[in-house]
Design a protein around this motif. Sequence first.
Motif, PDB file in Angstrom:
ATOM      1  N   LEU A  73       2.379   1.850  -3.369  1.00 48.16           N
ATOM      2  CA  LEU A  73       1.391   2.427  -4.289  1.00 48.16           C
ATOM      3  C   LEU A  73       1.237   3.924  -4.038  1.00 48.16           C
ATOM      4  CD1 LEU A  73      -0.678   1.850  -6.421  1.00 48.16           C
ATOM      5  CD2 LEU A  73      -2.307   1.280  -4.657  1.00 48.16           C
ATOM      6  N   SER A  74       1.180   4.334  -2.744  1.00 47.58           N
ATOM      7  CA  SER A  74       1.083   5.775  -2.452  1.00 47.58           C
ATOM      8  C   SER A  74       2.299   6.515  -2.971  1.00 47.58           C
ATOM      9  CB  SER A  74       0.963   6.015  -0.942  1.00 47.58           C
ATOM     10  OG  SER A  74       0.364   4.972  -0.296  1.00 47.58           O
ATOM     11  N   LEU A  88       1.891   7.130  -6.595  1.00 42.66           N
ATOM     12  CA  LEU A  88       0.941   8.219  -6.869  1.00 42.66           C
ATOM     13  C   LEU A  88       1.629   9.569  -6.689  1.00 42.66           C
ATOM     14  CD1 LEU A  88      -2.309   6.872  -5.204  1.00 42.66           C
ATOM     15  CD2 LEU A  88      -1.754   6.985  -7.602  1.00 42.66           C
ATOM     16  N   LEU A 121       0.836  -1.207   0.000  1.00 46.87           N
ATOM     17  CA  LEU A 121       0.000   0.000   0.000  1.00 46.87           C
ATOM     18  C   LEU A 121       0.867   1.251   0.000  1.00 46.87           C
ATOM     19  CD1 LEU A 121      -2.987  -0.541   2.430  1.00 46.87           C
ATOM     20  CD2 LEU A 121      -2.971  -0.498  -0.021  1.00 46.87           C
ATOM     21  N   LEU A 122       1.935   1.240   0.821  1.00 42.17           N
ATOM     22  CA  LEU A 122       2.797   2.428   0.879  1.00 42.17           C
ATOM     23  C   LEU A 122       3.529   2.633  -0.434  1.00 42.17           C
ATOM     24  CD1 LEU A 122       4.556   2.818   4.297  1.00 42.17           C
ATOM     25  CD2 LEU A 122       2.992   4.312   3.170  1.00 42.17           C
TER      26      LEU A 122
END
Lengths: 85, 108, 138
Positions: free
Chosen positions: A11-12, A15, A8-9
Amino acid sequence: MIYFALSLLTLSGFLCLYRIGSGPTPADRMVGIDILGILVVGFCALFAVFTGRGFYLNIALAWGLLSFIGTTALAKHLEGKKFDE
Amino acid sequence: MSELAGKAIIIVGTLFNLFGCIGLIRLPDVYNRLQGATKCVTLGTCSILLGVLISSGVGPTGMKALAAIIFIAITAPTAAHALSRGAYRAGVPLWEGSVVDKYEEEGS
Amino acid sequence: MIIAGALVAMISGVLLGKMTTRHPGRGLNPVRYFWGVCYIFVLAWWVTMANLDVAFRVLHPDVPINPGIVKVETDLESESAKTALANSITLTPGTMTVDLSDDGYLYVHWINVSSTDVEEATHQVVGRFEPILRRIFE
């Protein structure tokens, strides 16, 4: 569990990199750099849990300091002032 | 028990980080992006560090995590403040759907 | 070793307190520390609310925002109280401080403007924190 959090991190982080690469104004890129700096602190904390070694938190502290100083220097530059004003 | 609670808080923190970065992509102008992203990423990173503090207990690791929490909670809003003021002085316009701009009327 | 360090810190604090701060006695009042602890809990509650708010706005398909920069008024006197107020405003739902003028006005970027009037905006934005910050710093 820890792999889920790390992905998840990551992916952030991607972004943020998209915003740094495509921001229409310089200020957008600087916002991306600021946010990415805070995300790296979270990354270091997760690595400390992942590997079980405490020294990653030292890196997190130092990175937080340097990221803050860098962001204020960029903001000064955006405002059109010299760094010692 | 504390291990499990720490892991739950870490997962919540990473989710908030992800929401903040989605906001960085979807919101329309510099000020809105800065606002959403700073709030979410600050709380998310503080939650990750709080999870480390809870799961490792009181000790060198936990105290370093606490110092990092205090540091981030103080510096992240300050950096956002500096960036927004710099962006305004550099002439970055507000989004066209903005309602009011008192800062321009009253002079900077 | 630790006791020696604590002694040196205490002596330098007593000697330099009058030189570096304007009101050296203020830091010794325990009531201020009690309100400081209360303030941490209030701030944590509002920060959580702020994050749920931002998550709702970001994940909603239409991105329901209504932004603008409003002007609010504060009557806090000391510099540290103003700094704490500006940082708190940045972390609470939908608001971010843009600039702080010398005569007690804050320019706040608000993601969902519900009132452009100075009095009403002051009541909605600053009213959450001003009483408790006044008890801590003044």
